[in-house]
Design an enzyme around this catalytic site. Structure first.
Site, mmCIF file in Angstrom:
data_model
loop_
_atom_site.group_PDB
_atom_site.id
_atom_site.type_symbol
_atom_site.label_atom_id
_atom_site.label_comp_id
_atom_site.label_asym_id
_atom_site.label_seq_id
_atom_site.Cartn_x
_atom_site.Cartn_y
_atom_site.Cartn_z
ATOM 1 N N ASP A 65 1.092 -1.143 -0.034
ATOM 2 C CA ASP A 65 0.011 -0.084 -0.001
ATOM 3 C C ASP A 65 0.953 1.246 0.025
ATOM 4 O OD1 ASP A 65 -2.189 -1.418 0.228
ATOM 5 O OD2 ASP A 65 -2.654 -1.311 2.272
ATOM 6 N N TYR B 243 4.461 -8.945 7.764
ATOM 7 C CA TYR B 243 3.996 -7.639 8.047
ATOM 8 C C TYR B 243 4.217 -7.328 9.554
ATOM 9 C CZ TYR B 243 1.519 -7.838 3.728
ATOM 10 O OH TYR B 243 1.313 -7.959 2.352
ATOM 11 N N TYR C 174 -5.609 -8.986 2.001
ATOM 12 C CA TYR C 174 -5.456 -7.601 2.400
ATOM 13 C C TYR C 174 -5.381 -7.532 3.836
ATOM 14 C CZ TYR C 174 -7.289 -6.904 -1.984
ATOM 15 O OH TYR C 174 -7.110 -6.601 -3.531
#
Ligand SMILES: [Zn+2]
Ligand SMILES: [Zn+2]
Length: 352
Positions: free
Chosen positions: A188, A252, A315
């Site tokens: 992103d 992440y 996502y």
């Protein structure tokens, strides 16, 4: 019967007196003239293309049928092999059939040579140390690059991008006309890209130069502290195709807007298989469908931060919020409160 030149007679396996050729228009006599062209861009190998008048091809087909010949040695094949051989000698460069640096297209109808330069490919990995820089140049969605009040007449939505920082330096060294940036997926805009970086290939169009000091280029790009590139190497089209197709696990760091207790964290072991419908925030540009994606591991870095390893295509922001029931289960649904992701960093792409 057609009158044929010596080359055409021999090629077709026919006897007879050589004459002005009704088939090839005595093209074989013009070969040396056609080879007399200049091309200034750097290249280390080449291939040949041949463009013939469709009428010539038609005529050839007729002769082959009429005389019941094998038709194996076509005019085109003969010309290809002559041009390859002669040009190899003239240029002292090798013929490369699959990924040539340049294709010299001989248009025999117009009697001209058109060089078609193939892109130069350079691969590497990039890190992005700041938020709000996209991976690729993001044209203004209202004017699509022309400039309008919405984009402050910049033509784009963000001041710069990884593509622009890398591209500007490389275009300077290659005197090329343009570039295309291919990433192995993308983070992103507001996510940092840390750790071992993300693989990419930059495709440089109509490059004048193909021998570059990649270390120097790398150092120059890295003067911009917002990003870093590493492992720059020459690449090819095959690697772009592979890069676009392959899917890699990712890890992440997810920063949360509130604390997760140890007790709540223990319940997150239930995050395994996630049913995820296309998030509302990307619905305008992605097909609306539901997919299953895996979460491989969730660790607690601290009370406000989770380390999550998951399948490509999940996502992550919606894995936290649940996106109003479109992502099931989610961190929010499991701990039974509305948790949001306030920042996201990719810390590892598992491509090796
Ligand atoms: Zn001929
Ligand atoms: Zn605009």
């Amino acid at each position: 019967m057609y009158r044929l030149c010596e080359s055409c007679l021999k090629r077709l396996g026919l006897q007879g007196k050589p004459e002005r050729c009704e088939l090839c228009g005595d093209i074989f006599k013009k070969i040396d003239d056609l080879l007399n062209f200049t091309y200034t861009a750097e290249f280390s190998n080449f291939n040949i293309g041949i463009k013939l008048d469709p009428n010539v091809l038609e005529k050839e087909k007729k002769i082959v049928e009429m005389l019941n010949l094998s038709g194996e040695k076509t005019l085109k094949r003969e010309l290809l092999s002559i041009f390859r051989k002669k040009l190899r000698e003239k240029l002292n460069k090798e013929v490369e059939l699959e990924y040539p640096d340049v294709i010299f297209v001989f248009d025999l109808e117009k009697c001209e040579v058109i060089p078609e330069s193939n892109p130069l490919y350079i691969k590497g990995r990039y890190n992005k140390y700041v938020r709000y820089i996209p991976q690729t140049k993001w044209y203004c969605r209202k004017c699509r690059g022309k400039g309008c009040p919405y984009c402050n007449f910049e033509g784009k939505m963000y001041e710069t991008s990884v593509e622009e920082i890398v591209g500007e330096v490389i275009l300077g060294y290659t005197k090329a006309q343009g570039e295309k940036f291919h990433g192995a997926g993308r983070e992103d805009i507001d996510a940092k890209m840390l750790g071992n970086g993300r693989p990419f290939v930059i495709e440089i169009q109509k490059s004048e130069v193909r021998t570059l000091n990649l270390e120097k280029i790398q150092n120059e790009i890295n003067k911009d502290r917002r990003i870093k590139v590493s492992e720059l190497e020459y690449s090819n089209k095959r690697e772009v195709i592979r890069l676009k197709r392959e899917k890699f696990k990712k890890t992440y760091l997810v920063y949360l807007d509130q604390e997760i207790s140890d007790e709540e964290f223990a319940k997150l072991k239930d995050l395994c298989e996630i049913n995820q419908r296309t998030p509302r925030r990307v619905q305008h540009r992605r097909a609306d469908k539901t997919r299953i994606r895996k979460v491989y591991k969730v660790e607690k870095k601290n009370n406000n931060c989770l380390k999550i390893c998951c399948e490509s295509g999940l996502y992550v922001k919606e894995l936290i919020t649940g996106d109003d029931g479109r992502t099931v289960p989610s961190v929010s649904s499991i701990v039974q409160k509305d948790v949001k992701c306030i920042a996201l960093d990719v810390i590892k792409i598992h491509d090796r």
